[in-house]
Design an enzyme around this catalytic site. Structure first.
Site, PDB file in Angstrom:
ATOM      1  N   HIS A   8       0.829  -1.205   0.000  1.00  0.00           N
ATOM      2  CA  HIS A   8       0.000   0.000   0.000  1.00  0.00           C
ATOM      3  C   HIS A   8       0.863   1.254   0.000  1.00  0.00           C
ATOM      4  O   HIS A   8       2.053   1.199   0.294  1.00  0.00           O
ATOM      5  CB  HIS A   8      -0.984   0.030   1.180  1.00  0.00           C
ATOM      6  CG  HIS A   8      -0.330   0.054   2.544  1.00  0.00           C
ATOM      7  ND1 HIS A   8      -0.120  -1.081   3.290  1.00  0.00           N
ATOM      8  CD2 HIS A   8       0.151   1.086   3.289  1.00  0.00           C
ATOM      9  CE1 HIS A   8       0.452  -0.745   4.444  1.00  0.00           C
ATOM     10  NE2 HIS A   8       0.637   0.560   4.466  1.00  0.00           N
ATOM     11  N   HIS A  81       4.048   7.279   3.399  1.00  0.00           N
ATOM     12  CA  HIS A  81       4.987   6.154   3.349  1.00  0.00           C
ATOM     13  C   HIS A  81       4.599   5.182   2.243  1.00  0.00           C
ATOM     14  O   HIS A  81       3.490   5.218   1.730  1.00  0.00           O
ATOM     15  CB  HIS A  81       5.072   5.428   4.694  1.00  0.00           C
ATOM     16  CG  HIS A  81       3.799   4.762   5.145  1.00  0.00           C
ATOM     17  ND1 HIS A  81       2.816   5.416   5.859  1.00  0.00           N
ATOM     18  CD2 HIS A  81       3.341   3.500   4.967  1.00  0.00           C
ATOM     19  CE1 HIS A  81       1.826   4.579   6.112  1.00  0.00           C
ATOM     20  NE2 HIS A  81       2.103   3.408   5.581  1.00  0.00           N
ATOM     21  N   GLU A 132       7.749   1.350   5.010  1.00  0.00           N
ATOM     22  CA  GLU A 132       7.197   0.339   5.906  1.00  0.00           C
ATOM     23  C   GLU A 132       7.454  -1.024   5.265  1.00  0.00           C
ATOM     24  O   GLU A 132       7.186  -1.209   4.072  1.00  0.00           O
ATOM     25  CB  GLU A 132       5.682   0.576   6.063  1.00  0.00           C
ATOM     26  CG  GLU A 132       4.967  -0.467   6.916  1.00  0.00           C
ATOM     27  CD  GLU A 132       3.454  -0.219   7.001  1.00  0.00           C
ATOM     28  OE1 GLU A 132       2.953   0.755   6.394  1.00  0.00           O
ATOM     29  OE2 GLU A 132       2.777  -1.021   7.678  1.00  0.00           O
TER      30      GLU A 132
END
Ligand code: CO
Length: 142
Positions: A8, A81, A132
């Protein structure tokens, strides 16, 4: 270390409701999940499904939210992110550290919004992008 699929893109927003209207009414997204709180991480989260990935809308939850600072600098919100999947979060963390990268916080993985362990790598080591890393859901390996 072997970077996996883009899981994502995290997008910080001052209002998930406003952002949902943008993704649904302007961009035509048809699968938008209900928002949920992650109090221990100081965020509300809402996933927007795309054909090949997801947008993770994050809005501050509480006074101590870690994204207040980001929104102070980016009042309209913005890209926060990128999240890549890895097969083994501990192996990925140890290898990133061995390569000189800084893992945020204690470095101990915590459970992310998809229910699998995650870590964050400092943007100074990632070309200015907060990264991440998320252990792939086990079902994908079965
Ligand atoms: Co994320």
């Amino acid at each position: 270390m072997s970077i996996g699929r883009l899981n994502h893109v995290g997008v910080a927003t001052p209002s998930i409701d406003d952002s949902v209207r943008l993704y649904r009414d302007v961009l035509g997204a048809t699968r938008i999940h209900d928002r949920f709180a992650m109090p221990e991480q100081g965020v509300w989260v809402c996933f927007v499904d795309l054909p090949n990935s997801q947008i993770e809308l994050i809005e501050p939850y509480g006074e101590a939210s870690p994204i207040h600072g980001f929104l102070a600098k980016n009042p309209k919100g913005g890209q926060h992110h990128l999240c890549f999947e890895v097969p083994d979060i501990i192996a990925a963390r140890d290898e990133m550290r061995a390569k000189g990268c800084t893992i945020l916080g204690t470095g101990e993985p915590r459970i992310g919004a998809h229910g699998t362990p995650i870590i964050f790598v400092h943007p100074k080591d990632m070309g200015g992008v907060l990264v991440e890393l998320m252990e792939s859901p086990k079902a994908l390996h079965a």
